[in-house]
Design a protein around this motif. Structure first.
Motif, PDB file in Angstrom:
ATOM      1  N   GLN A  11      42.472  24.762  39.734  1.00 61.66           N
ATOM      2  CA  GLN A  11      40.934  24.807  40.137  1.00 61.66           C
ATOM      3  C   GLN A  11      40.390  25.655  41.091  1.00 61.66           C
ATOM      4  N   GLU A  12      41.140  25.647  42.306  1.00 65.94           N
ATOM      5  CA  GLU A  12      40.867  26.792  43.147  1.00 65.94           C
ATOM      6  C   GLU A  12      41.098  28.030  42.840  1.00 65.94           C
ATOM      7  N   SER A  13      42.149  28.303  41.890  1.00 65.25           N
ATOM      8  CA  SER A  13      42.258  29.651  41.517  1.00 65.25           C
ATOM      9  C   SER A  13      41.203  30.105  40.698  1.00 65.25           C
ATOM     10  N   ASP A  14      40.671  29.267  39.726  1.00 60.99           N
ATOM     11  CA  ASP A  14      39.454  29.568  38.917  1.00 60.99           C
ATOM     12  C   ASP A  14      38.163  30.001  39.833  1.00 60.99           C
ATOM     13  N   LYS A  15      38.187  29.107  40.839  1.00 66.65           N
ATOM     14  CA  LYS A  15      36.974  29.428  41.807  1.00 66.65           C
ATOM     15  C   LYS A  15      36.936  30.821  42.262  1.00 66.65           C
ATOM     16  N   LEU A  16      38.199  31.183  42.939  1.00 65.44           N
ATOM     17  CA  LEU A  16      38.436  32.704  43.432  1.00 65.44           C
ATOM     18  C   LEU A  16      38.324  33.759  42.580  1.00 65.44           C
ATOM     19  N   PHE A  17      38.894  33.672  41.343  1.00 69.09           N
ATOM     20  CA  PHE A  17      38.533  34.518  40.364  1.00 69.09           C
ATOM     21  C   PHE A  17      37.144  34.873  40.213  1.00 69.09           C
ATOM     22  N   ARG A  18      36.158  33.639  40.137  1.00 70.39           N
ATOM     23  CA  ARG A  18      34.907  33.704  39.773  1.00 70.39           C
ATOM     24  C   ARG A  18      34.010  34.533  41.006  1.00 70.39           C
ATOM     25  N   GLU A  19      34.458  34.080  42.257  1.00 70.65           N
ATOM     26  CA  GLU A  19      33.996  34.573  43.143  1.00 70.65           C
ATOM     27  C   GLU A  19      34.128  36.099  43.474  1.00 70.65           C
ATOM     28  N   TYR A  20      35.475  36.508  43.004  1.00 74.15           N
ATOM     29  CA  TYR A  20      35.897  37.867  43.163  1.00 74.15           C
ATOM     30  C   TYR A  20      35.365  38.587  42.097  1.00 74.15           C
ATOM     31  N   ARG A  21      35.087  38.019  40.944  1.00 72.87           N
ATOM     32  CA  ARG A  21      34.276  38.733  39.845  1.00 72.87           C
ATOM     33  C   ARG A  21      32.793  39.209  40.499  1.00 72.87           C
ATOM     34  N   ARG A  22      32.278  38.239  41.188  1.00 69.90           N
ATOM     35  CA  ARG A  22      30.713  38.267  41.711  1.00 69.90           C
ATOM     36  C   ARG A  22      30.889  39.234  42.793  1.00 69.90           C
ATOM     37  N   THR A  23      31.968  39.276  43.500  1.00 69.06           N
ATOM     38  CA  THR A  23      31.607  40.248  44.956  1.00 69.06           C
ATOM     39  C   THR A  23      32.586  41.397  45.062  1.00 69.06           C
ATOM     40  N   GLY A  24      33.672  41.253  44.180  1.00 70.81           N
ATOM     41  CA  GLY A  24      34.564  42.317  44.267  1.00 70.81           C
ATOM     42  C   GLY A  24      35.443  42.460  45.668  1.00 70.81           C
ATOM     43  N   ASP A  25      35.470  41.115  46.445  1.00 70.64           N
ATOM     44  CA  ASP A  25      35.971  41.353  47.598  1.00 70.64           C
ATOM     45  C   ASP A  25      37.476  41.376  47.686  1.00 70.64           C
ATOM     46  N   LYS A  26      38.069  42.590  48.338  1.00 70.23           N
ATOM     47  CA  LYS A  26      39.399  42.671  48.169  1.00 70.23           C
ATOM     48  C   LYS A  26      40.297  41.672  48.785  1.00 70.23           C
ATOM     49  N   ALA A  27      39.693  41.097  49.867  1.00 68.67           N
ATOM     50  CA  ALA A  27      40.542  40.011  50.315  1.00 68.67           C
ATOM     51  C   ALA A  27      40.718  38.795  49.550  1.00 68.67           C
ATOM     52  N   LEU A  28      39.889  38.452  48.724  1.00 70.30           N
ATOM     53  CA  LEU A  28      39.925  37.558  47.601  1.00 70.30           C
ATOM     54  C   LEU A  28      41.129  38.134  46.595  1.00 70.30           C
ATOM     55  N   ARG A  29      40.881  39.253  46.214  1.00 69.90           N
ATOM     56  CA  ARG A  29      42.001  39.643  45.168  1.00 69.90           C
ATOM     57  C   ARG A  29      43.426  39.815  45.780  1.00 69.90           C
ATOM     58  N   ASN A  30      43.363  40.150  47.082  1.00 66.26           N
ATOM     59  CA  ASN A  30      44.593  40.113  47.872  1.00 66.26           C
ATOM     60  C   ASN A  30      45.293  38.489  47.837  1.00 66.26           C
ATOM     61  N   LYS A  31      44.368  37.619  47.840  1.00 63.93           N
ATOM     62  CA  LYS A  31      44.977  36.290  47.931  1.00 63.93           C
ATOM     63  C   LYS A  31      45.365  35.907  46.520  1.00 63.93           C
ATOM     64  N   LEU A  32      44.574  36.136  45.657  1.00 60.77           N
ATOM     65  CA  LEU A  32      45.036  35.825  44.294  1.00 60.77           C
ATOM     66  C   LEU A  32      46.278  36.424  43.798  1.00 60.77           C
ATOM     67  N   VAL A  33      46.555  37.565  44.376  1.00 63.58           N
ATOM     68  CA  VAL A  33      47.859  38.614  44.025  1.00 63.58           C
ATOM     69  C   VAL A  33      49.115  37.821  44.774  1.00 63.58           C
ATOM     70  N   GLU A  34      48.889  37.525  46.029  1.00 63.66           N
ATOM     71  CA  GLU A  34      49.809  36.762  46.518  1.00 63.66           C
ATOM     72  C   GLU A  34      50.336  35.301  46.008  1.00 63.66           C
ATOM     73  N   ASN A  35      49.334  34.818  45.631  1.00 67.17           N
ATOM     74  CA  ASN A  35      49.246  33.427  44.764  1.00 67.17           C
ATOM     75  C   ASN A  35      50.346  33.508  43.787  1.00 67.17           C
ATOM     76  N   TYR A  36      50.048  34.766  42.835  1.00 65.41           N
ATOM     77  CA  TYR A  36      50.660  35.116  41.638  1.00 65.41           C
ATOM     78  C   TYR A  36      51.908  36.019  41.361  1.00 65.41           C
ATOM     79  N   ILE A  37      52.452  36.439  42.827  1.00 68.29           N
ATOM     80  CA  ILE A  37      53.185  37.366  42.805  1.00 68.29           C
ATOM     81  C   ILE A  37      54.610  37.092  42.266  1.00 68.29           C
ATOM     82  N   TYR A  38      54.810  35.681  42.269  1.00 71.67           N
ATOM     83  CA  TYR A  38      56.109  34.982  41.654  1.00 71.67           C
ATOM     84  C   TYR A  38      56.187  35.307  40.162  1.00 71.67           C
ATOM     85  N   VAL A  39      55.116  35.655  39.497  1.00 69.40           N
ATOM     86  CA  VAL A  39      55.266  36.086  38.010  1.00 69.40           C
ATOM     87  C   VAL A  39      55.931  37.375  38.067  1.00 69.40           C
TER      88      VAL A  39
END
Length: 241
Positions: free
Chosen positions: A5-33
């Motif tokens: 749920q939080e991931s979905d919110k971050l993706f929506r916020e990133y799509r809206r703002t393009g904030d690199k900090a949000l992108r990096n947080k998402l990348v860090e969260n899914y780096i295990y893939v």
């Protein structure tokens, strides 16, 4: 790791703002893939670190392009994306290391000469005998022999638990645990597997060990591990999909 749920919110916020900090947080969260997929393809002629770099770059691009409005989990979207990029890397890598034409031509001649010599003498020729027969240097013969000819996946191979096809002892890239959503349902179904199957799951898909390494750890053959792996994935596929 953040919740879906939080991931979905971050993706929506990133799509809206393009904030690199949000992108990096998402990348860090899914780096295990990226780490899991890099481990699965390691040991096939390319170093793990190189594969992880390729997979990580694909993950970053995936995060930047992912649209939460499509209605699928990010893991479902990114797994085949990263897998495809890795496969393309292997394709390009294999082209880069393709043997020179002269070596390829000599390899073909060696195969014919070896067959003829065996028919004549009942034994395979030595390097020196091949060199004399083909009017080539021993060094060039050895160089050509380093390049293996394609082998049919239907070739028969022997193992501790009997004979089978080569297909049975190599990993099947289409049978991936990553194709299932990361959910409590998957963990629940894994818990229903027998103890040996659970050990295979832990060693192969969590610790990232090769089939040979798993076989040594469990005291069984690689062929046994490969068959067990396919059986496990099919069980989970029927239960979850």
């Amino acid at each position: 790791m953040i919740s879906a749920q939080e991931s979905d919110k971050l993706f929506r916020e990133y799509r809206r703002t393009g904030d690199k900090a949000l992108r990096n947080k998402l990348v860090e969260n899914y780096i295990y893939v990226a780490e899991i997929l890099a481990k699965k393809f390691a040991g096939r002629g390319v170093e793990y670190d190189d594969l992880l770099q390729v997979a990580s770059e694909a993950l970053i691009t995936g995060v930047e392009k992912f649209d939460p409005e499509v209605g699928v989990q990010f893991t479902t979207y990114i797994t085949p994306t990263v897998t495809g990029v890795i496969k393309n890397y292997f394709r390009d890598f294999s082209r880069a290391v393709r043997p020179p034409r002269r070596v390829y031509s000599l390899s073909s001649k060696i195969k014919t000469a070896t067959s003829e010599y065996y028919n004549e003498h009942g034994v395979k020729p030595t390097i020196k005998q091949l060199a004399e027969r083909l009017d080539a240097t021993e060094e060039s013969i050895m160089e050509a022999l380093e390049y293996r000819a394609p082998i049919s996946l239907d070739s028969r191979v022997g193992g501790e638990d009997g004979e089978g096809r080569l297909y049975d002892v190599i990993p099947d890239s289409s049978d991936k645990f990553e194709s299932f959503d990361d959910s409590e349902s998957l963990r629940s179904e894994i818990a229903k597997l027998d103890p040996t199957e659970q050990k295979v799951v832990k060693l192969r898909f969590i610790q990232g060990k090769s089939q040979s390494e798993v076989g040594r750890a469990l005291g069984v053959s690689q062929m046994f591990v490969s068959r067990a792996e396919r059986k496990i994935v099919e069980k989970l596929r029927k239960s979850l999909l």
